[in-house]
Design an enzyme around this catalytic site. Structure first.
Site, short mmCIF file in Angstrom:
data_model
loop_
_atom_site.label_atom_id
_atom_site.label_comp_id
_atom_site.label_asym_id
_atom_site.label_seq_id
_atom_site.Cartn_x
_atom_site.Cartn_y
_atom_site.Cartn_z
N ARG A 10 -7.55 21.05 9.75
CA ARG A 10 -8.33 22.14 10.35
C ARG A 10 -9.58 22.39 9.51
NH1 ARG A 10 -6.52 21.90 14.98
NH2 ARG A 10 -4.37 22.45 15.35
N CYS A 11 -10.58 22.94 10.16
CA CYS A 11 -11.84 23.30 9.53
C CYS A 11 -11.59 24.23 8.33
CB CYS A 11 -12.71 24.00 10.57
SG CYS A 11 -14.42 24.16 10.13
N PRO A 12 -12.22 24.01 7.21
CA PRO A 12 -13.34 23.12 6.91
C PRO A 12 -12.93 21.81 6.24
CG PRO A 12 -13.13 24.67 5.12
CD PRO A 12 -12.02 24.98 6.11
#
Length: 73
Positions: A10-12
Site C-alpha cells: 500500500r501507498c507509500p
C-alpha cells in the site's frame, strides 16, 4: 530488466521501493513494476514523469497497472 511485483503493498511503500530500485540501475536500464494500490497507481507515474524517466504503460485495468520504466540521467 528488473521486475518488481508491488501489488501486495500500500501507498507509500511502492513509491519508496521504485525509488530504491532505480538507484540500483544504470542510466538506460529498465525496470518493470506492477501496482495495484489506487494511490500508488497515481503517485508512481507522476513521480517518474517529474524525474524525467522514460515511462511506458504496458497494462492498465481496474485492478492492476504495469509500467516499464527506463532510467534517465
Amino acid at each position: 530488466m528488473v521486475f518488481i511485483d508491488l501489488t501486495s503493498y500500500r501507498c507509500p511503500l511502492p513509491l519508496v521501493k521504485v525509488k530504491l530500485a532505480l538507484k540500483q540501475l544504470a542510466v538506460g536500464e529498465q525496470l518493470q513494476v506492477v501496482l495495484s494500490d489506487p494511490g500508488s497507481r497515481m503517485d508512481v507515474p507522476r513521480f517518474l514523469k517529474k524525474q524525467g524517466h522514460g515511462l511506458q504503460e504496458l497494462y492498465n485495468d481496474a485492478n492492476r497497472l504495469t509500467l516499464r520504466i527506463t532510467k534517465s540521467a
